[in-house]
Motif scaffolding. Sequence first.
Motif, PDB file in Angstrom:
ATOM      1  N   HIS A 109       4.731   6.659   6.705  1.00 38.14           N
ATOM      2  CA  HIS A 109       5.976   6.929   5.961  1.00 38.14           C
ATOM      3  C   HIS A 109       6.244   5.686   5.120  1.00 38.14           C
ATOM      4  O   HIS A 109       5.299   5.045   4.642  1.00 38.14           O
ATOM      5  CB  HIS A 109       7.100   7.263   6.972  1.00 38.14           C
ATOM      6  CG  HIS A 109       8.415   7.620   6.389  1.00 38.14           C
ATOM      7  ND1 HIS A 109       8.609   8.742   5.610  1.00 38.14           N
ATOM      8  CD2 HIS A 109       9.625   7.000   6.438  1.00 38.14           C
ATOM      9  CE1 HIS A 109       9.876   8.784   5.227  1.00 38.14           C
ATOM     10  NE2 HIS A 109      10.507   7.728   5.722  1.00 38.14           N
ATOM     11  N   SER A 113       4.321   2.116   2.177  1.00 33.43           N
ATOM     12  CA  SER A 113       4.516   1.715   0.778  1.00 33.43           C
ATOM     13  C   SER A 113       4.777   0.222   0.677  1.00 33.43           C
ATOM     14  O   SER A 113       4.303  -0.445  -0.247  1.00 33.43           O
ATOM     15  CB  SER A 113       5.678   2.484   0.145  1.00 33.43           C
ATOM     16  OG  SER A 113       5.340   3.841   0.036  1.00 33.43           O
ATOM     17  N   GLN A 117       1.484  -0.726  -1.262  1.00 30.40           N
ATOM     18  CA  GLN A 117       1.845  -0.956  -2.671  1.00 30.40           C
ATOM     19  C   GLN A 117       2.477  -2.354  -2.833  1.00 30.40           C
ATOM     20  O   GLN A 117       2.317  -2.975  -3.879  1.00 30.40           O
ATOM     21  CB  GLN A 117       2.813   0.138  -3.167  1.00 30.40           C
ATOM     22  CG  GLN A 117       2.143   1.458  -3.518  1.00 30.40           C
ATOM     23  CD  GLN A 117       1.512   2.156  -2.323  1.00 30.40           C
ATOM     24  OE1 GLN A 117       2.195   2.421  -1.334  1.00 30.40           O
ATOM     25  NE2 GLN A 117       0.213   2.440  -2.385  1.00 30.40           N
TER      26      GLN A 117
HETATM   27  P1  TYD Z   1      -5.141   8.964   4.935  1.00 29.34           P
HETATM   28  O1  TYD Z   1      -6.476   9.629   4.869  1.00 29.34           O
HETATM   29  O2  TYD Z   1      -4.009   9.757   5.485  1.00 29.34           O
HETATM   30  O3  TYD Z   1      -5.315   7.580   5.641  1.00 29.34           O
HETATM   31  P2  TYD Z   1      -5.200   7.151   7.151  1.00 29.34           P
HETATM   32  O4  TYD Z   1      -6.093   8.027   7.943  1.00 29.34           O
HETATM   33  O5  TYD Z   1      -5.622   5.708   7.097  1.00 29.34           O
HETATM   34  O6  TYD Z   1      -3.740   7.304   7.488  1.00 29.34           O
HETATM   35  O7  TYD Z   1      -4.805   8.453   3.455  1.00 29.34           O
HETATM   36  C1  TYD Z   1      -3.618   7.940   3.103  1.00 29.34           C
HETATM   37  C2  TYD Z   1      -3.857   6.671   2.343  1.00 29.34           C
HETATM   38  O8  TYD Z   1      -2.722   6.421   1.530  1.00 29.34           O
HETATM   39  C3  TYD Z   1      -4.036   5.449   3.239  1.00 29.34           C
HETATM   40  O9  TYD Z   1      -5.133   4.700   2.807  1.00 29.34           O
HETATM   41  C4  TYD Z   1      -2.787   4.634   3.023  1.00 29.34           C
HETATM   42  C5  TYD Z   1      -2.278   5.090   1.695  1.00 29.34           C
HETATM   43  N1  TYD Z   1      -0.817   5.063   1.563  1.00 29.34           N
HETATM   44  C6  TYD Z   1      -0.234   4.138   0.703  1.00 29.34           C
HETATM   45  O10 TYD Z   1      -0.928   3.346   0.074  1.00 29.34           O
HETATM   46  N2  TYD Z   1       1.133   4.123   0.578  1.00 29.34           N
HETATM   47  C7  TYD Z   1       1.946   5.006   1.233  1.00 29.34           C
HETATM   48  O11 TYD Z   1       3.190   4.965   1.075  1.00 29.34           O
HETATM   49  C8  TYD Z   1       1.317   5.972   2.100  1.00 29.34           C
HETATM   50  C9  TYD Z   1       2.155   6.965   2.829  1.00 29.34           C
HETATM   51  C10 TYD Z   1      -0.068   5.955   2.228  1.00 29.34           C
END
Ligand code: TYD
Length: 225
Positions: A109, A113, A117
Motif C-alpha cells: 500500500h 510509494s 518512488q
Molecule cells: P509485485 O509483482 O506485486 O511485486 P511483489 O511481489 O514484490 O510485491 O509488483 C509490484 C511492484 O510495484 C513491486 O516491485 C513494488 C512496486 N510498487 C511501487 O514501486 N510503488 C508502490 O506504491 C507499489 C504499491 C508497488
Amino acid sequence: MAGQAQIQNASPRGLFITLEGTEGAGKSTLIAYLAEMLQKQGHEVLLLREPGGTEAGEKIRGILKSPYLSEPLLPETELLLMYASRVQLVKTRIIPALERGVMVLCDRHDLSSFAYQGGGRGLPLETIKAVRRAVLGDFRPDLTLLLDLPVEVGMARVSQRGAKDRFELEKLDFFKRVRAAYLEAAAQLDYVKVIDGAQSPEQVRKAAVAALESLFLPDNAYNGL
Ligand code: TYD
C-alpha cells in the motif's frame, strides 16, 4: 494454527492491515497465512494487492510492471499511476468493506510509494505526501507489517523466479535505497511494525500474529476503531 488467541474485533468496523517489504521478503506467504487464520476465526476477509485490485487498477498495474515500454516512465508518472490505482481501490473496495466489518489484507500500500518512488526513484517525500493527502486525506492502515531483510538475502530468494518485471530489473543499489526508505518511514509511523524477514517462516508468523493481537489490547490507540 492451534493455540492462537482469537483475534477479537470489538468494533463493527473492519481492520485494514497491509504488508510491505522488498523483493523476496516473504509477503505473499505471510498474507495467505494471515488470511486463512482470520477466516478460520470466523472473520470475513478481503485479500487485495497493489497496484491493482480493481479493473482500472489491474490495467495500471500492467503499465507499471511492463519492461517493454519504449520510453521510460518518469518517476512522477510512476507515482501518480500508483496513487491512481490506490485511490480507486481504497474508495471502491477497501472503505466499503471496512464499513461492512470485513478484515482487509493488502499486499503493499502507501508505504511502498514512500520506499520505491521516494527512496528508490528519489522523489521528494513532500511530493509523495502531497499526492497522498490530495487523494486519500487521512485514510491510513490500522496496521502495517514491514518484512525487513538484507536486500542480498531477498534477491537470492527470488533469483529463481521467471521473467522479471520493470522493478525487478533494477540493480541492488535501488533496492538498498528502497529498504533504507522503508525503515526511515517505519521509524516515524506508529502503525508500522517491523518484522525481521530473515527469521524462519514460523518466527515471522508468530511476530505477525502478535502484532495483530496487539491491535485489540485495551490500551491500544487503535482499539475500537
Ligand atoms: P509485485 O509483482 O506485486 O511485486 P511483489 O511481489 O514484490 O510485491 O509488483 C509490484 C511492484 O510495484 C513491486 O516491485 C513494488 C512496486 N510498487 C511501487 O514501486 N510503488 C508502490 O506504491 C507499489 C504499491 C508497488
